[in-house]
Design a protein around this motif. Structure first.
Motif, PDB file in Angstrom:
ATOM      1  N   GLN A  48     -21.269 -10.143 -31.924  1.00 23.37           N
ATOM      2  CA  GLN A  48     -22.007  -9.592 -33.165  1.00 23.37           C
ATOM      3  C   GLN A  48     -21.170 -10.280 -34.338  1.00 23.37           C
ATOM      4  O   GLN A  48     -20.000 -10.663 -34.406  1.00 23.37           O
ATOM      5  N   GLY A  49     -22.120 -10.243 -35.395  1.00 20.86           N
ATOM      6  CA  GLY A  49     -21.421 -10.846 -36.501  1.00 20.86           C
ATOM      7  C   GLY A  49     -21.452 -12.443 -36.422  1.00 20.86           C
ATOM      8  O   GLY A  49     -21.817 -12.936 -35.593  1.00 20.86           O
ATOM      9  N   SER A  50     -20.943 -12.983 -37.650  1.00 25.10           N
ATOM     10  CA  SER A  50     -20.474 -14.151 -37.696  1.00 25.10           C
ATOM     11  C   SER A  50     -19.180 -14.589 -38.015  1.00 25.10           C
ATOM     12  O   SER A  50     -18.448 -13.836 -38.774  1.00 25.10           O
ATOM     13  N   TYR A  51     -18.571 -15.712 -37.514  1.00 25.77           N
ATOM     14  CA  TYR A  51     -17.229 -16.036 -38.059  1.00 25.77           C
ATOM     15  C   TYR A  51     -16.900 -17.454 -38.606  1.00 25.77           C
ATOM     16  O   TYR A  51     -18.003 -18.310 -38.831  1.00 25.77           O
ATOM     17  N   THR A  52     -16.020 -17.468 -39.672  1.00 27.72           N
ATOM     18  CA  THR A  52     -15.720 -18.906 -40.128  1.00 27.72           C
ATOM     19  C   THR A  52     -14.305 -19.118 -39.873  1.00 27.72           C
ATOM     20  O   THR A  52     -13.807 -18.084 -39.800  1.00 27.72           O
ATOM     21  N   THR A 105     -17.086 -17.544 -29.854  1.00 29.23           N
ATOM     22  CA  THR A 105     -18.535 -17.109 -29.799  1.00 29.23           C
ATOM     23  C   THR A 105     -18.171 -15.654 -30.063  1.00 29.23           C
ATOM     24  O   THR A 105     -17.484 -14.827 -29.605  1.00 29.23           O
ATOM     25  N   TRP A 162     -14.003 -12.934 -39.653  1.00 25.99           N
ATOM     26  CA  TRP A 162     -14.961 -12.475 -38.669  1.00 25.99           C
ATOM     27  C   TRP A 162     -15.770 -11.342 -39.244  1.00 25.99           C
ATOM     28  O   TRP A 162     -14.966 -10.195 -39.506  1.00 25.99           O
TER      29      TRP A 162
END
Lengths: 912, 433
Positions: B342-346, B339, B356
């Protein structure tokens, strides 16, 4: 009309059939005249060149078009036509090409001449028979002063006649001076060529360093004083040839090039040519290249690896730049590791080992294995850390990754071999590992270790043999051989326990599938098991098997690359590439350095080249043409002023120079003496008229001050007189008649020209005049067989001087003693374009025969000389001030000459 | 002397670049160009062989020796540029040239991709023909090339197809002839502008405990000059001594720099890199971000923990933005359940790359990414924790403190608009964990 052509080309390119391509080609050639008429259509050319070889007849159709274009008034069209013509690989047109190249090589446009140089290579590969003719063209183009041509012609030289070093001599200094302004690709080629050249012409600058080393070693045998003497002798005998220095100085700025190839070229030049203390300056630039893309990194790292073996110090300050990132490709990682290992020493080893610990854990196992090898090398090279490394490696034996463990075993084996005395524990530990390790090299290494040191582990060794004998049939060949070895060694040392086991193993080996193992088995059995047939050797079996083995040297794989020139393809591949030119060793004795001296006649030839041409092209094009050429032109017109006449005279000069053998002998002597001073001497190009051809009844004479020191004695100013016969009859017996010299003045006559000079010929004579440090006129008679003419020589004050080399400190000291009455000064206006150091030096030295004093300040320029007759010092200082003025100061005892010189120097810097 | 002479037989005496093949990632040769006689495509088989051996593209050796030729290749934008060489040549010479070719394609077509090259195949051939003559570089300056061969535009290709004209320039390039070959003649603008971007990149290796193992600042000044005529510029710095090692565009007068530390030059027209420099490593480099990390894999269980926080540090009051963290996870990692505050991860389970995208860092609320790592069951615990590669950007700041003092123009009468922009980025910025 062109539209379908374009469409066709597209289709053609997409088609895979050659026939389709050829069809298109035919159509293109059909269209050709129409196309060429307008503007040069590159694409058509591309295809013409590509398919000309296969479609020779069609290609020939176009030749006449190009021949016409070669005469086009536009230089770009001439150049392109030559380019395409020379790219058509059809043998029939060789003579046409040859002719075109010859013509283009004397074209007015440097761009066309550049293309001529390119065409040389093409013609050479098409027809090597033309070599001799092409060399002539190369020789001519090498004399070219344009920066555009330099790179291309050197390329042609390297390809056609790299062995004709003699062609370079006269152009060496010019090439060095042009280098900075040549385009980057040309720079690379020229630098590589000059590196080779320098290694044949100069003596090694490394001798001095070597002597110092010797001194340290042989200290014991000779007394200190003797040594010092010898040392000093060596140090003083080596002075770097000024030409050698010139090359180093002029290539240094190129380390700042954006082009990696140029930087590498300079780096290799410094490596191969510079004194060892100076080569270090290249490291910073090479490290900079490591920021570049992976391919550049790869090549640069390889070269650094070779360098760092021989001279660690060069790269030690940049150690951290070689730290490995996890994102580096493996090949880059291993190269960096290689360099780190080379750089390891007592001081940095602990930092390095900490860094290596990170690498060992890397996910890239190939790299981790390489790191273990590196640790091993550090351990052998630096004895202080051997134990630390060994312990570290033993810890790795419990690593989960098999490759890591195997590599550790191999390295530990090598390490133990260097100092087996107290490592019984480690060997025991390794014996235990044998149950788990499956990598053959590692297993073999353990077995070898146990065999070799079986007397240190007497209890374990037989047990190991027992275990391996069991698994013998399933082992790798490598391991089987070592089992046999182990057996043999045990049989010899501990036959009571192992006799049966060994024989069992030998029996297994006897029927093995591999003949290598069967051979070995037979061999071992004969050696160790005594029987009636076994010869004398078996007595020595123990000595043979258990001989002290030399410890393996852990060396860099780059160790043997240093015999290739750095930066070359051969160095990268570590094998000789086709066409690799060996870098020769330094000569023991330097070849005659005077071959590089360029004398007036040479430059005269260049002038005729320019003057002999019709007028320049359109004025608009002049704007873009080379600046040098413009300079040339202005120089030549200003120097003679009488264009046509001097043109004729220079033409004659070229043909007849060799006639005066006496002159040549003198010239050599001068050249040798002048050598030491060479970079201080600038020969003024200005010639003065001695006798006009009208008043001389066809005999014309000019003189100029050649500034070649000391041929006739210390007080003489050398004057070179050039006599030209403009009549169509021969003139005999030229000599000097009655002299009317002011008191004190003396004159050394030239030998009468006993022979005669023919119509339209020229003779050169050198004489010396002692002007007694005054500007009074020397009058004398120039006589021929029938006539005599009165002539005068009046020296400019600048020629009454001899340059003096001195340091800035000495200069200031001397200046301090010559103040007050002895100082004259003036404020002058300096034209803005004259305010750089180069221009000031050039102009001042041209005006007066002064020596340049190195200056620590940018705005102050100092010059020193002494008067020829009395040897009084003459110190000139030019100090640049704000708003383009300058203070000109002259300090001398000879105040009269000083003030005259001041007047003469004033206008020199203010002129535009 | 004689031996050198004998060792280069005439038939092989062909220098420099003989042929060029462009090969895409799936191993198709999609373009070939020969400057001399034709070399069969089969020579590329040696290249493919080496490629197979190398596992990944990054490790294909740039120099390969084959029985009759040498292959020197570069890898750019998923294309291999493979050149065929027959004799000794400095390898960097070829490598540098190939990169110049790729740069030119980039410059002309906006991207250096297989599609772009295929779409513009005519221009590509024209360019290659101009850039090399008989295998030796001829015109490599973009200013000159653009005069010889016009870059494609939609309008021009429409016009060409109607009028039947081609891309070949109908004026002759004059720059090639002058002693400032990098600038085209007759440049005219209504708005005269000169922009300089001072871009600095921080290369660093930070160790587990957060201390700096190695840090260095690499900078470039990229310029965009749109000035009429023949302007002569000089650019000076407040603190030129900072620049430790500099490499120059050929237009810069080296002597002026040596004596006065002023960049004096007649610029090329358009975009170009004026200098690149390194700030001496003696100076302490301010590291603008810090990372707190807790990555662990449990022994004998198929999971691990991952907890990373990024925070700002010594950023001189400027915001750190564009933060992206990429992590090459060990092979044994199957999946990650994380989780991000902030931001998004793959996470790509094939390449095992975790990426990230954090964005801007606000000091009040530090971005954090944490969760569980799933490992292959039965696989041994990874030896080493992966290192974190971080990218970031700080606007209006040159981290070394380099400042442009002034720009003067001589030789032309008009008043140009001048602008300088500073930016600091992460270069090869790696945090070991």
């Amino acid at each position: 009309m062109v539209y379908p052509l374009n469409e066709d080309l597209k289709q053609m390119l997409e088609s895979s059939k050659d026939s389709a391509k050829l069809d298109a080609m035919k159509r293109i050639v059909g269209l050709f005249p129409a196309v060429v008429k307008n503007v040069i259509k590159k694409l058509v050319y591309v295809y013409l060149m590509r398919y000309a070889e296969e479609q020779q007849d069609l290609a020939l159709l176009s030749i006449s078009t190009f021949q016409r274009a070669l005469k086009d008034p536009n230089q770009l069209i001439r150049a392109s036509a030559l380019r395409v013509l020379s790219s058509i690989r059809v043998p029939i047109i060789v003579p046409i090409m040859m002719l075109a190249i010859k013509e283009a090589s004397s074209d007015l446009s440097p761009y066309v001449r550049k293309n001529a140089a390119h065409a040389i290579q093409k013609l050479f590969s098409l027809d090597p028979e033309q070599k001799e003719m092409l060399i002539e063209v190369i020789e001519k183009l090498l004399k070219d002063r344009s920066t555009l041509v330099a790179g291309s012609v050197v390329m042609a030289f390297e390809e056609v006649c790299p062995d004709r070093i003699d062609l370079i001599h006269k152009n060496y200094r010019k090439l060095c001076n042009l280098l900075v302004d040549v385009e980057e690709w040309g720079q690379v080629v020229i630098i590589h060529m000059l590196t080779r050249y320098a290694r044949t012409q100069f003596i090694s600058p490394w001798k001095v360093d070597e002597v110092v080393d010797e001194y340290n070693e042989s200290n014991f045998y000779e007394s200190d004083e003797e040594q010092k003497e010898k040392d000093q002798k060596m140090k003083t005998t080596y002075t770097m040839d000024p030409d050698h220095r010139l090359l180093l100085r002029n290539t240094k700025p190129l380390l700042q090039s954006r082009n990696a190839a140029v930087v590498m070229a300079v780096a290799q030049l410094y490596w191969h040519l510079a004194p060892k203390s100076e080569a270090g300056i290249v490291s910073k630039s090479l490290v900079r290249l490591l920021r570049s893309n992976r391919e550049v990194q790869y090549i640069v790292l390889q070269n650094i690896a070779t360098m760092s073996i021989q001279r660690k110090g060069m790269f030690e300050p940049y150690l951290k730049s070689f730290y490995v990132r996890s994102t580096d490709p493996t090949m880059i990682k291993t190269l960096k590791l290689e360099i780190l290992t080379n750089l390891a020493n007592e001081a940095n080893i602990s930092t390095l080992l900490r860094e290596f610990q990170t690498y060992v854990k890397s996910q890239d196992k190939q790299f981790a294995a390489a790191t273990i090898q590196a640790i091993g090398r550090c351990a052998t090279n630096i004895t202080e850390v051997t134990d630390t490394c060994l312990n570290g490696l033993v810890c790795l034996l419990s690593n989960r990754d098999e490759i890591v463990v195997a590599e550790s075993v191999v390295v530990i084996k090598k390490l133990l071999q260097t100092q087996p005395a107290h490592h019984g524990e480690i060997i025991k530990h390794m014996a235990k590992l044998l149950d788990n390790i499956t990598v053959p090299v590692a297993r073999a290494s353990i077995l070898w270790l146990i065999g070799e040191y079986c007397e240190r582990v007497p209890k374990i060794a037989p047990d190991v043999l027992r275990k391996t004998a069991k698994s013998f049939t399933n082992e790798d060949d490598l391991v089987k051989l070592q089992i046999l070895n182990l057996g043999a060694k045990l049989y010899l040392t501990n036959s009571k326990q192992t006799k049966l086991l060994t024989q069992y193993v030998l029996n297994l080996g006897k029927y093995d599938q591999s003949y290598d193992i069967r051979d070995r088995t037979r061999f071992i059995r004969q050696l160790i098991v005594p029987n009636e047939k076994s010869g004398a050797l078996s007595k020595y079996a123990k000595k043979i098997f258990l001989a002290q083995k030399p410890a393996p040297l852990l060396e860099s794989p780059f160790k043997d690359r240093d015999h290739f020139q750095l930066g070359t393809l051969s160095h990268t591949l570590n094998s000789r590439a086709t066409g690799y030119l060996e870098l020769s060793d330094w000569p023991e004795v330097a070849p005659d350095p005077s071959v590089r001296n360029v004398d007036v006649t040479e430059s005269a030839k260049e002038w005729t080249g320019i003057l002999g041409k019709p007028k320049k092209e359109k004025p608009t094009e002049k704007f873009y043409s080379e600046s040098e050429e413009e300079e040339d032109e202005s120089a030549s017109t200003s120097s003679s002023g009488k264009c046509l006449e001097s043109n004729l005279y220079f033409h004659c000069l070229e043909n007849c120079i060799l006639r005066t053998v006496w002159y040549i002998k003198i010239k050599k002597k001068i050249a040798n003496e002048a050598r030491t001073l060479f970079n201080l001497i600038s020969v003024p190009t200005k010639t003065h008229e001695l006798l006009h051809r009208m008043s001389g009844k066809g005999l014309a004479a000019h003189y100029h001050f050649s500034r070649q020191p000391g041929i006739f004695g210390d007080h003489m100013v050398p004057v070179q007189v050039t006599v030209t016969n403009t009549t169509d009859q021969k003139i005999e017996n030229i000599h000097i008649g009655e002299k009317k010299l002011p008191p004190g003045m003396t004159m050394h006559e030239f030998n009468p020209i006993g022979n005669h000079i023919l119509a339209c010929e020229v003779a050169i004579m050198v004489q010396g005049i002692d002007f007694c440090d005054s500007t009074q006129t020397a009058s004398f008679q120039l006589c021929t067989k029938d006539d005599h003419f009165s002539v005068n020589i009046q020296p400019p004050v600048g020629e009454l001087l001899l340059p003096v080399t001195m340091s800035e400190k000495d200069f200031k000291k001397e200046q301090g003693m010559l103040t007050g009455m002895n100082e004259t000064s003036a404020t002058i206006v300096v034209a803005p374009q004259n305010s750089t150091r180069l221009v000031i030096v050039e102009r001042v030295v041209k005006a007066a025969n002064l020596g340049v004093v190195p200056s620590g300040q940018d705005n102050i320029h100092r010059f020193a000389a002494k008067t020829v007759h009395s040897g009084s010092l003459m110190l000139v200082t030019v100090e640049l001030k704000e708003s383009s003025t300058a203070q000109l100061v002259i300090n001398t005892e000879k105040t009269v000459i000083g003030s005259v010189l001041l007047q003469e120097l004033k206008p020199v810097l203010s002129q535009g | 002397m004689l031996t050198t002479f004998l060792s280069c037989p005439f038939s092989l005496s062909l220098k420099m670049i003989h042929s060029l093949f462009l090969i895409n990632c799936s191993g198709d040769i999609f373009l070939e160009k020969h400057w001399k006689s034709v070399v069969s495509q089969s020579v590329c088989d040696y290249f493919f062989e080496a490629q197979e051996k190398a596992i990944d593209v990054e490790n294909v050796p740039p120099v390969i020796s084959t029985p009759h030729h040498y292959l020197i290749s570069i890898y750019r934008d998923k294309i291999f540029f493979v050149s065929v060489i027959q004799t000794e040549v400095p390898p960097l010479f070829v490598i540098e040239f190939l990169h110049r070719v790729a740069d030119t394609f980039q410059d002309y077509f906006g991207e250096c991709s297989e599609t772009a090259i295929k779409d513009n195949v005519v221009i590509v051939y024209e360019l290659l023909e101009e850039m090399l003559d008989n295998g030796f570089p001829l015109a490599t300056e973009s200013n000159i090339l653009k005069e010889l061969i016009k870059p494609p535009t939609i309008l021009r290709s429409v016009v060409n197809s109607i009028t039947g004209s081609s891309n070949v320039g109908d004026t002759l390039p004059t720059g090639q002839l002058s002693n400032i070959p990098w600038r085209r003649a007759g440049v005219k603008y209504t708005n005269n502008e000169a922009y300089f971007d001072v871009i600095e990149e921080i290369d660093a290796i930070i160790d587990k405990s957060g201390s700096t193992v190695f840090a260095e600042i690499q900078g470039v000044i990229d310029s965009c000059i749109k000035l009429s005529g023949m302007p002569d510029l000089s650019l000076s710095f407040m603190n030129p001594r900072l620049l430790d090692d500099v490499s120059f565009h050929p237009c810069i007068r080296f002597k002026r720099w040596e004596s006065e530390r002023v960049l004096s030059f007649i610029p090329p027209d358009g975009n170009f890199r004026l200098i690149s420099y390194r700030v001496s490593s003696q100076n302490l480099v301010a590291i603008p971000v810090y990372v707190k990390h807790m990555i662990s894999f449990k022994e004998n269980s198929s999971s691990g923990r991952f907890d990373v926080t990024v925070g700002p540090k010594q950023n001189m009051g400027k915001t750190v933005e564009g933060v992206v963290m990429t992590v090459h996870m060990p092979k044994a990692v199957l999946n990650m359940n994380l989780t991000a505050t902030q931001g998004s991860y793959t996470f790509d389970p094939v390449t095992k790359v975790l990426s990230w995208d954090v964005g801007k860092i606000t000091p009040q609320k530090l971005p954090n990414l944490k969760g569980i790592v799933n490992l292959q069951s039965g696989a041994p615990k990874p030896e080493e924790n992966p290192s974190l590669n971080i990218q970031f950007k700080i606007q209006q700041l040159a981290i070394s403190g380099l400042k442009v003092n002034r720009l003067d123009m001589y030789g032309e009468k008009y008043k140009p608009f001048k602008g300088v922009k500073y930016i600091t980025k992460a270069g090869k910025f790696q945090v070991r964990t």
